[in-house]
Design a protein around this motif. Structure first.
Motif: not given
Length: 720
Positions: A659-685
């Motif tokens: 499920n490529d967990w590292a991409a879902a966990w990755a955040l930039d310095e400001d705390g924003w996600p770096l990769a979109a999740v497949s459902s485009n629903d942040e509940r999935q992240r």
């Protein structure tokens, strides 16, 4: 007439001594010259092995004041192994003592002697009869301290302890020391440099004893005396009978011949050997239906022995019987140097002790001795004390057993005068040696503080301290880098990812674990430090509770060093999250590139059976209650080790998903996600972060959450 000197208090017969004195008195004046009490002769009785101890007896003439003597143990090259002081009480004619040596030193001991008493009667020669062989035991699964009776090591330790020195540990640590026998309980596959070291040890004369089990039934290697039959029976772990099978009598070609077979020993499961032309020669024990139960074969100068059942009571009650102890004792005797009974074989003289206790070549008049007559033969010019046999199988013949306790000469004719010997003066070097030892200890202490960074010295002082303490230059830069990595990893809890050949994947892995660390610090009591990237071939993995390993197509198969490092990490309680990152293409188990890479990496490892995470698994409730484990993708199953309860505190060594967990966990310095999740629903992240927290808690706390089912009963009892 010339003056004659009569010297000695060696316990001579009074009649013979008087006859000698009369003959000398006829020639002229006779003077009896004796030494001081400390110079009177002592004899040493032969050793006896009693419950693992070497017992000796020092004898001397009675009615003497108290004194002390030094007993020295040395090896064949004269190197001193031990030196103890023995106090002799006033008036005591004999004093017993035990020689307590570590197994390695005890097995090297070849000579025990009383210092400053250079006679053959004050020397005891040791052979293989008083040596305890070191035996190492290893289990395929970690030992569960809460249920020792289910552990294979429990029965092996109880069976081997009466006659061997039992050691536990991993295969590499056991082979770092001298080892005669290595027993492996359900170790399915031995890989990498460990297998090469084991092969070299076997070729040199080691004895490898293996026991079957679920791991061996699923997968095994070539270090077996016979090939195991493939198919459902081996893969399932055993053959099951409607009624338990009993043992058949041991064949005449078996090392176990002559052992009585108890009627109550029963076997319910076993792994089956592949029928071959030589399987009958390799069969040491079989069941009543003829299937092999124990097989053995030569391997170089050593042996490989396989028990086709477990070392605990899962598959049979053999470990509960006395036959199990006798079978292991027989196998230990196969190792080089084990005590044997020479029987009626005639042993030629190998080396002889002279009157001063010096061991040299065989005496000119020495003749061969029957191996079973050593206890009844009296030492003589034709049978002098010493070693008999061959260099690799010798037997000691000592003088002490034939000597009576020393007595002072008495009953001499009148007119014989007595004289004494001059006393030697000694210089006491103890204060000087003690001062030198203290100075060296202080230098070593200062060097240790300097290496740890607690002591700041100038360049000149540091060079002096390091030179005196180690005799060489300071550590090289590579060693400094390894020490820095180990120090940083050991001082704080950190997550780690495995460095791949793809820089972008490594960047996402680093930022993903960093994001999980920050979220976890805000929600739990776990405050981990910055995550670390590791190379399995160069870095020690034991510092990290969890490794995240993403799959990329360019990753090669593991080198032997990396294979051994990963294998040791998994077997010693570590957990690896393998992420194939290919859920949209079919995920783990299909024909995707990520799955092919994972298969290539796991090919040389001892992989346990895997199952999808069960509904009541601890991973579903370690911190959050979850029934799915999404990452950047969702929907794929997560695989864990089957029946991990009780092993490594219930923590699976492998967790596999796509499920490529590292991409879902990755955040930039400001705390924003770096990769979109497949459902485009942040509940999935959010669920991905919850899975990451559950996984970390699972690796750190083990079966703690599973134990909470007992909490209501405990609280009810406390209320009562």
């Amino acid at each position: 007439l010339a003056q004659a000197v009569l010297a000695g208090t060696e316990g001579a017969n009074d009649t013979a001594t008087r006859a000698l004195a009369d003959a000398l008195a006829a020639l002229g004046p006779v003077q009896l010259v004796t030494g001081a009490d400390t110079d009177l002769p002592l004899t040493l009785a032969p050793a006896a092995a009693d419950a693992g101890e070497l017992k000796f007896e020092v004898r001397r003439a009675g009615a003497l004041p108290d004194r002390s003597v030094w007993i020295r143990a040395s090896d064949d090259r004269g190197q001193i192994l031990s030196r103890i002081e023995l106090a002799l009480a006033a008036g005591e004619a004999a004093t017993d003592f035990n020689l307590d040596l570590p197994p390695e030193l005890r097995n090297r001991a070849a000579r025990i002697e009383i210092e400053q008493h250079d006679t053959a009667g004050a020397v005891i020669l040791l052979d293989e009869r008083w040596r305890r062989r070191p035996v190492g035991i290893v289990a395929g699964d970690a030992v569960d301290a809460d249920r020792p009776l289910l552990s294979a090591l429990y029965y092996l330790d109880r069976a081997l302890s009466p006659f061997a020195e039992v050691r536990t540990g991993t295969i590499p640590t056991l082979l770092d020391r001298e080892l005669s026998v290595l027993a492996l309980a359900d170790v399915g596959k031995i890989v990498g440099p460990v297998a090469a070291r084991l092969e070299q040890w076997l070729t040199g004369g080691g004895v490898l004893v293996r026991f079957a089990g679920p791991r061996m039934a699923q997968d095994n290697d070539d270090l077996l005396p016979a090939r195991l039959r493939p198919g459902e029976r081996s893969l399932g772990g055993a053959m099951t009978w409607a009624e338990p099978a009993r043992l058949a009598p041991f064949p005449e070609t078996s090392p176990f011949r002559g052992l009585a077979v108890p009627l109550d020993v029963q076997v319910t499961r076993q792994v089956l050997a592949e029928p071959t032309l030589d399987i009958g020669e390799k069969t040491w024990a079989s069941l009543a239906d003829g299937t092999p139960l124990v097989t053995g074969a030569r391997h170089g100068n050593g042996w490989i022995v396989l028990f086709h059942t477990t070392a605990n009571t899962d598959w049979s009650n053999l470990p509960l019987s006395g036959l199990f102890v006798e079978m292991l004792r027989t196998i230990v005797r196969l190792s080089q140097g084990i005590e044997g009974q020479p029987g009626e074989v005639t042993l030629p003289p190998l080396s002889s002790l002279d009157g001063f206790g010096r061991l040299a070549g065989p005496a000119p008049a020495a003749q061969p001795l029957p191996g079973d007559a050593f206890a009844t033969t009296m030492p003589s010019p034709r049978a002098p004390p010493g070693f008999y046999g061959a260099d690799d199988a010798r037997q000691a013949f000592n003088l002490g057993a034939a000597l009576a306790a020393p007595v002072e000469i008495s009953g001499l004719p009148s007119g014989i005068t007595r004289g004494g010997l001059a006393e030697d003066r000694e210089r006491d070097l103890l204060p000087w040696l003690l001062t030198a030892a203290i100075l060296l200890a202080l230098v070593e202490f200062a060097a240790s503080l300097r290496l740890r960074g607690f002591l700041r010295l100038g360049p000149a002082a540091a060079a002096v301290v390091l030179g005196v303490a180690s005799g060489g230059p300071p550590p090289a830069s590579a060693q400094n880098a390894a020490e820095t990595f180990a120090m940083a990893a050991a001082l704080e809890t950190r997550l780690a990812w495995v460095i791949t050949t793809n820089a972008e994947v490594d960047r996402i892995s680093e930022l993903g674990l960093l994001g999980l660390t920050r979220v976890m610090a805000g929600r739990t009591a776990v405050e981990a430090a910055y995550p670390v990237g590791v190379d399995p071939e160069r870095n020690e993995l034991a510092f990290f509770p969890l490794l995240y390993w993403p799959m990329t197509p360019q990753q090669p198969a593991l080198s032997p060093a990396a294979l051994a490092n990963v294998d040791a990490y998994l077997k010693n309680g570590g957990t690896i999250l393998f992420d194939t990152r290919d859920q949209p293409d079919g995920g783990f188990g299909g024909g995707t590139a990520g799955t092919d890479t994972l298969r290539r990496i796991l090919a040389g490892l001892d992989v346990p059976p895997l199952v999808p995470v069960p509904p009541e698994h601890v991973l579903t409730q370690a911190f959050y209650l979850m029934d799915a484990f999404p990452g950047r993708y969702e929907g794929g199953p997560v695989w864990v080790e089957q029946h991990a309860g009780g092993v490594n505190d219930g923590v699976s060594s492998l967790v596999i998903g796509a499920n490529d967990w590292a991409a879902a966990w990755a955040l930039d310095e400001d705390g924003w996600p770096l990769a979109a999740v497949s459902s485009n629903d942040e509940r999935q992240r959010e669920l991905a972060f919850r899975f990451g927290i559950n996984l970390v808690m699972y690796t750190l706390t083990g079966s703690y959450k599973a134990d909470q089912v007992h909490l209501p009963a405990i609280m009810e009892r406390l209320g009562e």
